[in-house]
Design a protein around this motif. Structure first.
Motif, PDB file in Angstrom:
ATOM      1  N   LEU A 253       0.826  -1.209   0.000  1.00 49.13           N
ATOM      2  CA  LEU A 253       0.000   0.000   0.000  1.00 49.13           C
ATOM      3  C   LEU A 253       0.860   1.260   0.000  1.00 49.13           C
TER       4      LEU A 253
ATOM      5  N   GLY B 103       1.631   3.214  -3.118  1.00 49.91           N
ATOM      6  CA  GLY B 103       0.568   3.983  -3.759  1.00 49.91           C
ATOM      7  C   GLY B 103       0.584   5.444  -3.377  1.00 49.91           C
TER       8      GLY B 103
ATOM      9  N   ALA C  71      -1.350  -0.858  -9.686  1.00 44.34           N
ATOM     10  CA  ALA C  71      -2.437  -1.380  -8.862  1.00 44.34           C
ATOM     11  C   ALA C  71      -1.830  -2.148  -7.693  1.00 44.34           C
ATOM     12  N   ILE C  72      -2.668  -2.410  -6.668  1.00 41.21           N
ATOM     13  CA  ILE C  72      -2.193  -3.042  -5.434  1.00 41.21           C
ATOM     14  C   ILE C  72      -3.144  -4.153  -5.022  1.00 41.21           C
TER      15      ILE C  72
ATOM     16  N   ASP D   2      -3.536  -6.274  -1.575  1.00 43.36           N
ATOM     17  CA  ASP D   2      -3.105  -6.389  -0.176  1.00 43.36           C
ATOM     18  C   ASP D   2      -3.867  -7.537   0.484  1.00 43.36           C
TER      19      ASP D   2
ATOM     20  N   SER E 119      -4.024  -1.481   7.132  1.00 42.33           N
ATOM     21  CA  SER E 119      -4.038  -0.261   6.331  1.00 42.33           C
ATOM     22  C   SER E 119      -4.295   0.968   7.194  1.00 42.33           C
TER      23      SER E 119
ATOM     24  N   THR F   3      -7.040  -0.729  -5.905  1.00 40.32           N
ATOM     25  CA  THR F   3      -6.581  -1.555  -4.782  1.00 40.32           C
ATOM     26  C   THR F   3      -7.629  -2.588  -4.409  1.00 40.32           C
TER      27      THR F   3
ATOM     28  N   ILE G 100      -8.288  -5.388  -1.309  1.00 41.17           N
ATOM     29  CA  ILE G 100      -7.842  -5.861  -0.001  1.00 41.17           C
ATOM     30  C   ILE G 100      -8.625  -7.117   0.354  1.00 41.17           C
TER      31      ILE G 100
ATOM     32  N   THR H 164      -8.140  -2.860   8.530  1.00 42.84           N
ATOM     33  CA  THR H 164      -8.232  -2.420   7.143  1.00 42.84           C
ATOM     34  C   THR H 164      -9.038  -1.133   7.016  1.00 42.84           C
TER      35      THR H 164
ATOM     36  N   TRP I  70     -11.918   3.207   3.596  1.00 43.44           N
ATOM     37  CA  TRP I  70     -11.775   2.800   2.201  1.00 43.44           C
ATOM     38  C   TRP I  70     -13.094   2.910   1.448  1.00 43.44           C
TER      39      TRP I  70
ATOM     40  N   LYS J 289     -11.768   0.710  -5.017  1.00 42.85           N
ATOM     41  CA  LYS J 289     -11.521   0.139  -3.706  1.00 42.85           C
ATOM     42  C   LYS J 289     -12.450  -1.050  -3.465  1.00 42.85           C
TER      43      LYS J 289
END
Length: 289
Positions: free
Chosen positions: A136, A139, A148-149, A151, A156, A253, A255, A269, A274, A282
């Protein structure tokens, strides 16, 4: 050197210390003159104090290689000899810069003599546990974020009261003979280590080795709710907290986090942060075993 095997590359030298990464290359057919490959930075877990590149999941790596991706698995300096910002986070960010500067491509041409072409428009970050947090961090706070991510169960946010709360179930597992003198031997290492113990993600069936001061130190901090002080003493957490650095420019992202996770509770998180940003990019998902 055979490109069928991973090779190790130094991506950063700081104070004379080499920080390296394992590079995994997908197989390319003989008739392919150039293979344009996305890059995946795959960061190991370990509460920022443990783990190494050797401990990432090989099935995940093989899946990415099957998609013709290059997988870069970095080591990074471990806390507590260095804080999270100046150690793990700075190292991973420097790796991203190293890739974007074209150094990985130069390395492949110079040392491997292969047909792989690094696709700098598709550099992704993936990490598990603390490695997810470090993913993260790619970013924000960097000249050019990752594309892009992904996780997996990585914290977070650092504003949750969990970080300063004791964990009774973990405390009960700590051997009674552990002393401050013993666990503080972790500071006797003269060079900041880039490998240490286990990543706390199940690679060691019998659990942590409490005969190792580093593993004992890490588990003691987590159990006593003192991890934050150990990895970023008196630090400005707004500089490194992913939830505090969300913007319209944050990369897409995903998660993934288990709802029954006790070591890294799903509350870390920050689902509210988010989701309330209204970004279609997200996505948060919880699951049970």
């Amino acid at each position: 050197m055979s490109i069928d095997e991973p090779f190790r590359a130094v991506y950063r030298v700081i104070n004379g210390q080499e920080i390296d990464a394992d590079i995994y290359l997908p197989k390319v057919g003989r008739d392919v003159r150039e293979a344009i490959c996305p890059i995946l930075i795959n960061i190991h877990g370990g509460a920022f104090m443990l783990g190494s590149s050797d401990m990432v999941n090989r099935d995940q790596i093989n899946d990415c290689l099957g998609r013709q991706w290059i997988v870069v698995v970095p080591n990074h300096r471990l806390c507590p000899q260095v804080n999270i910002l100046e150690g793990p986070m700075e190292d991973c960010r420097d790796l991203l810069l190293w890739i974007h500067r074209g150094e990985l491509q130069k390395l492949l041409l110079r040392d491997v003599n292969c047909s792989h072409v690094v696709d700098l428009d598709h550099v992704f970050a993936f990490g598990t546990s603390s490695g997810g947090t470090l993913a993260l961090s790619l970013g924000f706070g960097v000249p050019r974020p990752v594309t892009a991510i992904f996780d997996m169960y990585g914290p977070s946010t650092f504003s949750n009261p969990f970080w300063t709360t004791k964990i009774p179930t973990l405390l009960s597992q700590l051997p009674s003979h552990l002393t401050d003198d013993f666990i503080n031997r972790v500071f006797d290492e003269k060079i900041v280590p880039i490998k240490g113990g286990v990543s706390l993600e199940g690679q060691q069936p019998n659990g942590p080795d409490f005969a190792d001061p580093r593993q004992a130190y890490a588990l003691m901090q987590i159990a006593n709710g003192t991890l934050m002080e150990a990895i970023f003493p008196q630090g400005d957490w707004s500089r490194i907290d992913p939830a505090e650095n969300i913007s319209a420019h944050f990369p897409p992202t995903f998660i993934a986090h288990g709802i029954d996770d006790e070591m890294v509770p799903i509350s870390l998180t920050r689902l509210d942060i988010w989701s309330q940003n209204n970004f279609d990019i997200k996505v948060v998902i919880g699951w049970t075993a």
